[in-house]
Design an enzyme around this catalytic site. Structure first.
Site, short mmCIF file in Angstrom:
data_model
loop_
_atom_site.label_atom_id
_atom_site.label_comp_id
_atom_site.label_asym_id
_atom_site.label_seq_id
_atom_site.Cartn_x
_atom_site.Cartn_y
_atom_site.Cartn_z
N PRO A 2 2.85 -21.14 -58.35
CA PRO A 2 3.98 -20.21 -58.97
C PRO A 2 3.74 -18.78 -58.56
O PRO A 2 2.84 -18.13 -58.77
CB PRO A 2 3.75 -20.60 -60.15
CG PRO A 2 3.24 -21.85 -60.44
CD PRO A 2 2.05 -22.01 -59.29
N GLU A 3 4.79 -18.21 -57.65
CA GLU A 3 4.61 -16.91 -57.58
C GLU A 3 5.60 -16.13 -58.58
O GLU A 3 6.41 -17.03 -59.44
CB GLU A 3 5.15 -16.63 -56.02
CG GLU A 3 4.24 -17.06 -54.98
CD GLU A 3 3.26 -16.00 -54.91
OE1 GLU A 3 3.21 -14.78 -55.15
OE2 GLU A 3 2.28 -16.31 -53.85
#
Ligand SMILES: [Zn+2]
Length: 271
Positions: A2-3
């Site tokens: 997850p960015e």
């Protein structure tokens, strides 16, 4: 992994159901994720009302009316499942409101949860030395110019430094440098002011576009299994080694390794 856009999308998705709701029940299915769950977490959240959700860099924030904020990090594989039909393996923390159930699921357990006094969030160790939010008003060409002044390290590596800009990961740094037409290998102090102006715009654009793409996955929250998928945006350079650059450029995307991580860029249009 997850960015920032996935974390932002997650926070917005949770806010739809959790903002203003009272947490009726808290369940821990194991003592730890990457770190032990904070002592008193169950007591701190049970009966508390959620007063808002937020994000700092790649951390999600759940504020409560007890002046306490639950900070969560999704690590490598963390995600929130909303109204899951059944308990799933790796649901480590479950929150229940009157109408909904929220499970923090993380197979690899690099994610973690902390409990912080809301008034002292900025002093929390992970946040204390952090640079400005890339989507906030403090990220300006002047800020970058001051932060990068006389720095000989490659601009790509400087942008991954959380003290300069918070929450930018490898994907979005590569994409922003491409849009701003800046060679990622260039010594940071040599990037010109006009290029830094393009860079600030490019950083915001790539993140906002990705958050926008992610918005379309929000409907998944309503699905009975409540799975939140991560979204693959269309990238211009990231992961495209050997492929043609975007028209009208006739260059080819190249990959180099900087600081142990891949950088993709087009040597023809990024100077
Ligand atoms: Zn090109």
């Amino acid at each position: 992994m997850p960015e920032l856009p996935e974390v932002e999308t997650t926070v917005r998705g949770l806010a739809r159901y959790l903002d203003g709701a009272r947490i009726e029940r808290v369940q821990l299915n194991r003592p730890d994720m990457r770190f032990p769950f904070p002592e008193g977490l169950v007591q701190a959240l049970t009966g508390a009302t959620v007063t808002g959700l937020g994000r700092r860099a790649k951390y999600g924030l759940l504020h409560t009316d007890r002046d306490t904020t639950m900070v969560f990090h999704l690590g490598m594989s963390g995600r929130w499942r909303i109204d899951p039909a059944a308990f799933a393996k790796h649901d480590h923390l479950v929150l229940e409101t009157k109408d909904h159930r929220f499970a923090l699921n993380d197979a690899r357990r690099f994610g973690f949860v902390s409990l912080v006094d809301t008034a002292r969030l900025e002093e929390w160790p992970a946040f204390a030395a952090m640079g400005p939010e890339p989507l906030g008003p403090e990220l300006t060409p002047a800020h970058l110019q001051a932060a990068l002044k006389d720095r000989k390290q490659a601009v790509k590596l400087m942008l991954l430094d959380q003290r300069i800009v918070a929450g930018l990961g490898n994907i979005y740094v590569c994409e922003a440098l491409f849009r701003a037409r800046i060679d990622p290998r260039k010594p940071a102090g040599q990037v010109t002011r006009p290029a830094l102006e393009r860079l600030v715009t490019a950083i915001r654009d790539v993140l906002e576009q990705s958050i926008g793409d992610g918005g379309s996955t929000l409907r998944d929250y309503a699905r009975p299994d409540g799975e939140l998928g991560y979204f693959a945006s269309r990238f211009d350079v990231y992961g495209r080694e050997g492929e043609p650059c975007r028209p009208p450029c006739i260059g080819t995307v190249k990959r180099v390794v900087q600081g142990g991580r891949s950088t993709w860029f087009c040597p023809k249009c990024q100077k």
